[in-house]
Scaffold this motif. Structure first.
Motif, PDB file in Angstrom:
ATOM      1  N   MET A 195      20.985   3.564   8.716  1.00  0.00           N
ATOM      2  CA  MET A 195      19.990   4.624   8.818  1.00  0.00           C
ATOM      3  C   MET A 195      18.861   4.409   7.817  1.00  0.00           C
ATOM      4  SD  MET A 195      22.418   7.965   9.345  1.00  0.00           S
ATOM      5  CE  MET A 195      21.057   9.094   9.098  1.00  0.00           C
ATOM      6  N   THR A 196      19.227   3.951   6.602  1.00  0.00           N
ATOM      7  CA  THR A 196      18.213   3.683   5.588  1.00  0.00           C
ATOM      8  C   THR A 196      17.237   2.636   6.079  1.00  0.00           C
ATOM      9  OG1 THR A 196      19.760   4.215   3.813  1.00  0.00           O
ATOM     10  CG2 THR A 196      17.828   2.901   3.222  1.00  0.00           C
ATOM     11  N   HIS A 197      17.786   1.582   6.731  1.00  0.00           N
ATOM     12  CA  HIS A 197      16.927   0.519   7.236  1.00  0.00           C
ATOM     13  C   HIS A 197      16.033   1.040   8.365  1.00  0.00           C
ATOM     14  CE1 HIS A 197      15.581  -3.353   8.652  1.00  0.00           C
ATOM     15  NE2 HIS A 197      16.047  -3.067   9.848  1.00  0.00           N
ATOM     16  N   GLN A 198      16.618   1.801   9.298  1.00  0.00           N
ATOM     17  CA  GLN A 198      15.869   2.257  10.453  1.00  0.00           C
ATOM     18  C   GLN A 198      14.813   3.300  10.101  1.00  0.00           C
ATOM     19  OE1 GLN A 198      18.834   3.617  13.235  1.00  0.00           O
ATOM     20  NE2 GLN A 198      19.596   1.569  13.672  1.00  0.00           N
ATOM     21  N   SER A 199      15.017   4.003   9.001  1.00  0.00           N
ATOM     22  CA  SER A 199      14.110   5.090   8.669  1.00  0.00           C
ATOM     23  C   SER A 199      12.809   4.613   8.009  1.00  0.00           C
ATOM     24  CB  SER A 199      14.800   6.102   7.735  1.00  0.00           C
ATOM     25  OG  SER A 199      15.137   5.484   6.509  1.00  0.00           O
ATOM     26  N   SER A 241       7.955   1.312   0.019  1.00  0.00           N
ATOM     27  CA  SER A 241       7.050   0.235   0.423  1.00  0.00           C
ATOM     28  C   SER A 241       6.563  -0.597  -0.751  1.00  0.00           C
ATOM     29  CB  SER A 241       5.832   0.812   1.144  1.00  0.00           C
ATOM     30  OG  SER A 241       6.194   1.441   2.355  1.00  0.00           O
ATOM     31  N   PHE A 242       6.355  -1.890  -0.469  1.00  0.00           N
ATOM     32  CA  PHE A 242       5.557  -2.763  -1.323  1.00  0.00           C
ATOM     33  C   PHE A 242       4.217  -2.924  -0.610  1.00  0.00           C
ATOM     34  CE2 PHE A 242       9.388  -5.357  -3.117  1.00  0.00           C
ATOM     35  CZ  PHE A 242       9.731  -4.271  -3.921  1.00  0.00           C
ATOM     36  N   TYR A 243       3.140  -2.592  -1.291  1.00  0.00           N
ATOM     37  CA  TYR A 243       1.805  -2.720  -0.707  1.00  0.00           C
ATOM     38  C   TYR A 243       1.108  -3.943  -1.302  1.00  0.00           C
ATOM     39  CZ  TYR A 243       2.713   2.215   0.363  1.00  0.00           C
ATOM     40  OH  TYR A 243       3.278   3.401   0.789  1.00  0.00           O
ATOM     41  N   ILE A 244       0.488  -4.733  -0.445  1.00  0.00           N
ATOM     42  CA  ILE A 244      -0.276  -5.895  -0.900  1.00  0.00           C
ATOM     43  C   ILE A 244      -1.755  -5.541  -0.842  1.00  0.00           C
ATOM     44  CG2 ILE A 244      -0.642  -8.372  -0.658  1.00  0.00           C
ATOM     45  CD1 ILE A 244       2.308  -7.441  -1.083  1.00  0.00           C
ATOM     46  N   ILE A 245      -2.423  -5.685  -1.973  1.00  0.00           N
ATOM     47  CA  ILE A 245      -3.835  -5.319  -2.073  1.00  0.00           C
ATOM     48  C   ILE A 245      -4.647  -6.590  -2.310  1.00  0.00           C
ATOM     49  CG2 ILE A 245      -5.560  -4.015  -3.390  1.00  0.00           C
ATOM     50  CD1 ILE A 245      -1.926  -2.948  -3.442  1.00  0.00           C
ATOM     51  N   LYS A 291      -1.453  -5.411   3.555  1.00  0.00           N
ATOM     52  CA  LYS A 291      -0.118  -5.612   4.105  1.00  0.00           C
ATOM     53  C   LYS A 291       0.846  -4.611   3.466  1.00  0.00           C
ATOM     54  CE  LYS A 291      -0.956 -10.548   4.785  1.00  0.00           C
ATOM     55  NZ  LYS A 291      -1.131 -10.519   6.234  1.00  0.00           N
ATOM     56  N   GLU A 292       1.951  -4.367   4.176  1.00  0.00           N
ATOM     57  CA  GLU A 292       2.961  -3.436   3.677  1.00  0.00           C
ATOM     58  C   GLU A 292       4.345  -3.923   4.094  1.00  0.00           C
ATOM     59  OE1 GLU A 292       4.118   1.351   3.971  1.00  0.00           O
ATOM     60  OE2 GLU A 292       2.307   0.580   4.949  1.00  0.00           O
ATOM     61  N   PHE A 293       5.287  -3.896   3.142  1.00  0.00           N
ATOM     62  CA  PHE A 293       6.644  -4.362   3.414  1.00  0.00           C
ATOM     63  C   PHE A 293       7.672  -3.295   3.049  1.00  0.00           C
ATOM     64  CE2 PHE A 293       4.294  -8.227   2.037  1.00  0.00           C
ATOM     65  CZ  PHE A 293       4.366  -8.946   3.224  1.00  0.00           C
ATOM     66  N   ASP A 294       8.840  -3.399   3.650  1.00  0.00           N
ATOM     67  CA  ASP A 294       9.994  -2.596   3.248  1.00  0.00           C
ATOM     68  C   ASP A 294      10.538  -3.202   1.957  1.00  0.00           C
ATOM     69  OD1 ASP A 294      12.397  -1.318   2.879  1.00  0.00           O
ATOM     70  OD2 ASP A 294      13.097  -1.556   4.933  1.00  0.00           O
ATOM     71  N   GLY A 295      10.445  -2.472   0.858  1.00  0.00           N
ATOM     72  CA  GLY A 295      10.865  -2.983  -0.443  1.00  0.00           C
ATOM     73  C   GLY A 295      12.360  -3.138  -0.623  1.00  0.00           C
TER      74      GLY A 295
END
Length: 218
Positions: A46-50, A184-188, A196-200
């Motif tokens: 659930m954590t992954h899917q959310s 999130s990890f945000y790439i600036i 860009k944005e990743f699941d941290g």
């Protein structure tokens, strides 16, 4: 003789009852373990899917100037011309941060191996508690090398709540148990835009490295 037989039958019955009871207890214990394992697996799933990206890619990070873990002022102007990574944390976090922190440290190490100069900027969402000293102690639990890491505080919750929403589309919600925040990890990019944005919580370092390297540096 009859009394002996009756006693033997009674003793045998008691043994049978105890045996059944033990088997039932073992079964219940085993079922409980399996249920806990399934619940844990479902919770992780659930954590992954959310995970839901929050940023509008291409949006400009609002200007800021806060205080880092060394007690020094640090802001957007110090990041001008650099690709950098941003996230939101707080030192008393027990759910998201223990997952994202080791991944962030590992990503930093992998970037350095490739000779890439990528600063990491973490904004605390609990500034009233997270002083520079508290932030530094927290960061050192994960890495002794904070040369490229900036853990920021020195603002009110209302300020960071507004900043997180306007710059990254992230909702910060004050709760009794702490502050609800994203992972999130945000790439600036070098102009201060979120690209860009990743699941941290997902340690796909190869993919993250590729994506960071693909951001233009000029």
């Amino acid at each position: 003789m009859k009394k002996w037989k009756k006693g033997f039958v009674a003793l045998l019955s008691c043994f049978f009852i105890v045996l059944v009871g033990c088997n039932q207890t073992a079964h219940d214990h085993s079922s409980g373990e399996k249920e806990m394992q399934v619940t844990s697996h479902e919770s992780a799933s659930m954590t992954h899917q959310s995970f839901q990206p929050t940023a509008t890619l291409g949006s400009q990070v609002k200007d800021f100037r806060f205080t880092d873990q060394e007690g020094k002022e640090f802001g957007l102007q110090d990041l001008k011309g650099k690709v950098w990574v941003a996230d939101f944390i707080f030192t008393r976090c027990t759910h998201i941060c223990p997952l994202t922190m080791p991944i962030k440290v590992k990503l930093d190490q992998e970037l350095r191996k490739k000779g890439l100069d990528v600063p990491f900027v973490s904004f605390t969402v609990e500034p009233d508690h997270d002083s520079p000293v508290v932030l530094k102690d927290f960061a050192k639990k994960y890495s002794d090398d904070l040369h490229k890491s900036h853990y920021l505080t020195g603002y009110s919750f209302e300020q960071i709540q507004k900043f997180a929403k306007s710059s990254f589309g992230q909702e910060l919600i004050q709760m009794d148990s702490g502050v609800k925040h994203g992972r999130s990890f945000y790439i600036i990019d070098t102009s201060g835009k979120v690209v860009k944005e990743f699941d941290g919580t997902e340690p796909d370092y190869h993919h993250m490295l590729q994506e960071i390297q693909s951001v233009p540096t000029s």
